[in-house]
Design a protein around this motif. Structure first.
Motif, PDB file in Angstrom:
ATOM      1  N   VAL A 132      46.236  32.349  40.866  1.00  5.71           N
ATOM      2  CA  VAL A 132      46.755  31.214  40.111  1.00  5.71           C
ATOM      3  C   VAL A 132      45.694  30.134  39.934  1.00  5.71           C
ATOM      4  CG1 VAL A 132      48.610  29.518  39.955  1.00  5.71           C
ATOM      5  CG2 VAL A 132      48.995  31.666  41.167  1.00  5.71           C
ATOM      6  N   ASP A 133      45.571  29.633  38.699  1.00  8.56           N
ATOM      7  CA  ASP A 133      44.705  28.500  38.408  1.00  8.56           C
ATOM      8  C   ASP A 133      45.407  27.182  38.734  1.00  8.56           C
ATOM      9  OD1 ASP A 133      42.438  29.760  37.615  1.00  8.56           O
ATOM     10  OD2 ASP A 133      42.697  29.449  35.474  1.00  8.56           O
ATOM     11  N   ARG A 134      44.602  26.131  38.878  1.00  6.10           N
ATOM     12  CA  ARG A 134      45.134  24.814  39.242  1.00  6.10           C
ATOM     13  C   ARG A 134      46.102  24.272  38.193  1.00  6.10           C
ATOM     14  NH1 ARG A 134      43.473  19.289  38.417  1.00  6.10           N
ATOM     15  NH2 ARG A 134      41.833  20.025  37.012  1.00  6.10           N
ATOM     16  N   LEU A 135      45.795  24.486  36.914  1.00  4.31           N
ATOM     17  CA  LEU A 135      46.614  23.900  35.852  1.00  4.31           C
ATOM     18  C   LEU A 135      47.733  24.818  35.372  1.00  4.31           C
ATOM     19  CD1 LEU A 135      43.848  22.132  33.719  1.00  4.31           C
ATOM     20  CD2 LEU A 135      45.295  21.181  35.520  1.00  4.31           C
ATOM     21  N   ALA A 136      47.887  25.964  36.002  1.00  2.69           N
ATOM     22  CA  ALA A 136      48.982  26.866  35.625  1.00  2.69           C
ATOM     23  C   ALA A 136      50.306  26.320  36.170  1.00  2.69           C
ATOM     24  CB  ALA A 136      48.722  28.259  36.189  1.00  2.69           C
ATOM     25  N   PRO A 137      51.417  26.587  35.477  1.00  2.00           N
ATOM     26  CA  PRO A 137      52.724  26.114  35.968  1.00  2.00           C
ATOM     27  C   PRO A 137      53.113  26.834  37.254  1.00  2.00           C
ATOM     28  CG  PRO A 137      52.998  27.574  34.084  1.00  2.00           C
ATOM     29  CD  PRO A 137      51.526  27.339  34.216  1.00  2.00           C
ATOM     30  N   ALA A 173      39.163  44.105  42.770  1.00  2.00           N
ATOM     31  CA  ALA A 173      39.375  44.795  44.048  1.00  2.00           C
ATOM     32  C   ALA A 173      40.853  45.048  44.299  1.00  2.00           C
ATOM     33  CB  ALA A 173      38.766  43.974  45.185  1.00  2.00           C
ATOM     34  N   SER A 174      41.699  44.082  43.984  1.00  2.00           N
ATOM     35  CA  SER A 174      43.139  44.267  44.181  1.00  2.00           C
ATOM     36  C   SER A 174      43.680  45.380  43.301  1.00  2.00           C
ATOM     37  CB  SER A 174      43.886  42.956  43.871  1.00  2.00           C
ATOM     38  OG  SER A 174      43.541  41.945  44.785  1.00  2.00           O
ATOM     39  N   ALA A 175      43.233  45.419  42.047  1.00  2.85           N
ATOM     40  CA  ALA A 175      43.686  46.478  41.143  1.00  2.85           C
ATOM     41  C   ALA A 175      43.190  47.843  41.603  1.00  2.85           C
ATOM     42  CB  ALA A 175      43.218  46.189  39.723  1.00  2.85           C
ATOM     43  N   LEU A 176      41.962  47.905  42.097  1.00  2.00           N
ATOM     44  CA  LEU A 176      41.419  49.183  42.562  1.00  2.00           C
ATOM     45  C   LEU A 176      42.121  49.680  43.822  1.00  2.00           C
ATOM     46  CD1 LEU A 176      37.610  48.605  41.911  1.00  2.00           C
ATOM     47  CD2 LEU A 176      39.184  50.028  40.607  1.00  2.00           C
ATOM     48  N   GLU A 177      42.804  48.783  44.511  1.00  2.00           N
ATOM     49  CA  GLU A 177      43.632  49.187  45.650  1.00  2.00           C
ATOM     50  C   GLU A 177      44.992  49.701  45.206  1.00  2.00           C
ATOM     51  OE1 GLU A 177      43.826  45.645  47.947  1.00  2.00           O
ATOM     52  OE2 GLU A 177      41.755  45.809  48.692  1.00  2.00           O
ATOM     53  N   GLY A 178      45.246  49.688  43.905  1.00  2.00           N
ATOM     54  CA  GLY A 178      46.502  50.187  43.372  1.00  2.00           C
ATOM     55  C   GLY A 178      47.553  49.119  43.153  1.00  2.00           C
ATOM     56  N   ARG A 179      47.182  47.843  43.263  1.00  2.00           N
ATOM     57  CA  ARG A 179      48.155  46.769  43.145  1.00  2.00           C
ATOM     58  C   ARG A 179      48.318  46.318  41.684  1.00  2.00           C
ATOM     59  NH1 ARG A 179      46.903  42.485  47.866  1.00  2.00           N
ATOM     60  NH2 ARG A 179      49.156  42.171  47.754  1.00  2.00           N
ATOM     61  N   THR A 180      49.487  45.778  41.391  1.00  4.57           N
ATOM     62  CA  THR A 180      49.757  45.189  40.087  1.00  4.57           C
ATOM     63  C   THR A 180      49.369  43.723  40.154  1.00  4.57           C
ATOM     64  OG1 THR A 180      51.585  46.723  39.690  1.00  4.57           O
ATOM     65  CG2 THR A 180      51.526  44.725  38.347  1.00  4.57           C
ATOM     66  N   VAL A 181      48.331  43.369  39.420  1.00  2.94           N
ATOM     67  CA  VAL A 181      47.719  42.051  39.528  1.00  2.94           C
ATOM     68  C   VAL A 181      48.090  41.195  38.331  1.00  2.94           C
ATOM     69  CG1 VAL A 181      45.540  40.779  39.743  1.00  2.94           C
ATOM     70  CG2 VAL A 181      45.766  43.058  40.784  1.00  2.94           C
ATOM     71  N   ALA A 182      48.496  39.962  38.591  1.00  4.61           N
ATOM     72  CA  ALA A 182      48.704  38.975  37.530  1.00  4.61           C
ATOM     73  C   ALA A 182      47.708  37.845  37.734  1.00  4.61           C
ATOM     74  CB  ALA A 182      50.124  38.433  37.555  1.00  4.61           C
ATOM     75  N   ARG A 183      47.121  37.407  36.660  1.00  3.61           N
ATOM     76  CA  ARG A 183      46.181  36.267  36.690  1.00  3.61           C
ATOM     77  C   ARG A 183      46.812  35.175  35.854  1.00  3.61           C
ATOM     78  NH1 ARG A 183      43.176  32.441  37.728  1.00  3.61           N
ATOM     79  NH2 ARG A 183      40.981  32.321  37.070  1.00  3.61           N
ATOM     80  N   LEU A 184      47.392  34.169  36.509  1.00  3.73           N
ATOM     81  CA  LEU A 184      48.128  33.118  35.812  1.00  3.73           C
ATOM     82  C   LEU A 184      47.202  31.942  35.545  1.00  3.73           C
ATOM     83  CD1 LEU A 184      50.776  32.031  34.683  1.00  3.73           C
ATOM     84  CD2 LEU A 184      51.346  31.214  36.992  1.00  3.73           C
ATOM     85  N   LYS A 185      47.012  31.647  34.255  1.00  2.31           N
ATOM     86  CA  LYS A 185      46.076  30.625  33.830  1.00  2.31           C
ATOM     87  C   LYS A 185      46.806  29.554  33.034  1.00  2.31           C
ATOM     88  CE  LYS A 185      42.075  32.394  32.460  1.00  2.31           C
ATOM     89  NZ  LYS A 185      41.243  32.300  33.669  1.00  2.31           N
ATOM     90  N   GLY A 186      46.265  28.342  33.035  1.00 10.42           N
ATOM     91  CA  GLY A 186      46.839  27.292  32.213  1.00 10.42           C
ATOM     92  C   GLY A 186      46.524  27.522  30.747  1.00 10.42           C
ATOM     93  N   GLY A 187      47.405  27.036  29.874  1.00 16.25           N
ATOM     94  CA  GLY A 187      47.163  27.167  28.434  1.00 16.25           C
ATOM     95  C   GLY A 187      47.145  28.609  27.983  1.00 16.25           C
ATOM     96  N   ASP A 188      46.140  28.943  27.186  1.00 17.56           N
ATOM     97  CA  ASP A 188      45.953  30.313  26.704  1.00 17.56           C
ATOM     98  C   ASP A 188      44.676  30.876  27.336  1.00 17.56           C
ATOM     99  OD1 ASP A 188      46.707  32.333  24.283  1.00 17.56           O
ATOM    100  OD2 ASP A 188      44.539  32.228  24.583  1.00 17.56           O
TER     101      ASP A 188
END
Length: 353
Positions: A132-137, A173-188
């Protein structure tokens, strides 16, 4: 990987299959190395796996590092026999045979979690881990993503506790471990959000990646303050500018002469440079300028001033990031009724209202 070697710009050969060597490839790509692998479809340059000593000599020649992932004993013997004194050789265990996970870059919008898209909500609900980024909800993130591990990788102006390359390394690294990764960013993700770099990092590591667009603050924050970035007969265009670094004279001259609306993101610290430059290249001193702090949130504050007064006013009112700066005649349109008549009769009449 325990290796006291700066890999930026170095040549690295990974001996292994695309699946077994994916972790090694991802790490060395993230370290800035030029990686080759004895496999296809691995997200980097592939070379044919030699059968004989002479073939290995051609492949290994010029490499700074050779990483043995699933080389057999005979291959290792030949590689060590042809490697020069300047070539390091490292052995690594193959990656897990578990399926590769995925990464989804999510545009979270300007701050109000009500502006998250349905696609964003669905992706958060499926995630195993969220960076999660700082400006993400984040107000309702635990509700939207029950059970997910949430990792704060936020940056503040001038202070990047977790560097960008480290964020990318962790995601991969998380994805290569088989995990479903979300990267939550502010804006677009693709509007000054370094989303393109993160997508490139995933693709280089062979990790499936998708992007969910977000409501960009360049449009949503002015709208939340009552400012349309375009308006018939007032502004036929708008230009979105990163204010993270000062603009040069050519850019300032272009902006000052372009017309329309200028929207500046991350520009509070460089506001004096921006306004002085615009004035120097001909922008009228009384051109309206709005600074919208914490747009779309309950603590939103809008300061309306002019290009000539912006620095003094912002200093006196202690304007701070995050903020969106809007420069242009459309700023006058945020006023209504009697105030509109008093402040901007000509603009309203010109717009045909």
């Amino acid at each position: 990987m325990q290796l006291d070697l700066d890999l930026a710009g170095r040549t690295v050969l990974v001996v292994g299959g695309a699946a077994s060597a994916r972790l090694a490839v991802a790490r060395f790509v993230q370290a800035g190395a030029a990686v080759s692998i004895t496999a296809t479809d691995a997200g980097c340059r592939s070379v044919e796996r030699p059968k004989h000593l002479a073939g290995w000599r051609d492949v290994v020649d010029g490499m700074d590092l050779v990483v043995l992932v699933d080389a057999d004993a005979e291959e290792e013997r030949m590689i060590r026999a042809v490697a020069g004194r300047r070539t390091w050789i490292l052995s690594e265990a193959p990656a897990s045979a578990e399926p590769i996970g995925t990464v989804t870059l999510i545009g979270g919008g300007p701050g109000d979690d009500g502006l998250l898209t349905l696609a964003a909500r669905d992706a958060l609900a499926r995630a195993d881990i969220i960076y999660v980024d700082r400006l993400a909800p984040q107000q309702r993130l635990r509700e939207f993503a029950p059970g997910a591990e949430i990792v704060d990788v936020g940056k503040t102006p001038g202070h990047h506790a977790i560097p960008q390359h480290e964020i990318e390394r962790r995601m991969v690294a998380s994805a290569l471990e088989g995990r479903t990764v979300a990267r939550l960013k502010g804006g677009d993700p693709y509007v000054f959000g370094r989303g393109g770099e993160e997508v490139a990092a995933c693709r280089a590591a062979g990790v499936p990646v998708t992007v969910i667009p977000g409501v960009t603050s360049a449009i949503a924050v002015p709208a939340a303050a009552g400012i349309p970035v375009t308006y018939r007969e007032v502004s036929r265009m708008f230009t979105v500018v990163s204010g993270h670094a000062p603009l040069d004279d050519a850019q300032l001259a272009h902006l000052a002469g372009l017309g329309g609306t200028i929207v500046v993101l991350m520009g509070v610290s460089n506001l004096p440079h921006l306004t002085a430059g615009l004035a120097r290249f001909g922008m009228p001193a009384d051109m309206p300028l709005a600074i919208i702090e914490r747009g779309t949130q309950l603590s939103q504050r809008t300061t309306v001033t002019t290009v000539s007064d912006a620095t003094e006013v912002s200093t006196r009112l202690r304007v701070s990031s995050p903020a969106v700066i809007v420069v242009g005649e459309v700023v006058r349109l945020m006023h209504h009724g009697e105030e509109a008549d008093r402040i901007s009769r000509d603009v309203i009449a010109l717009a045909g209202e």
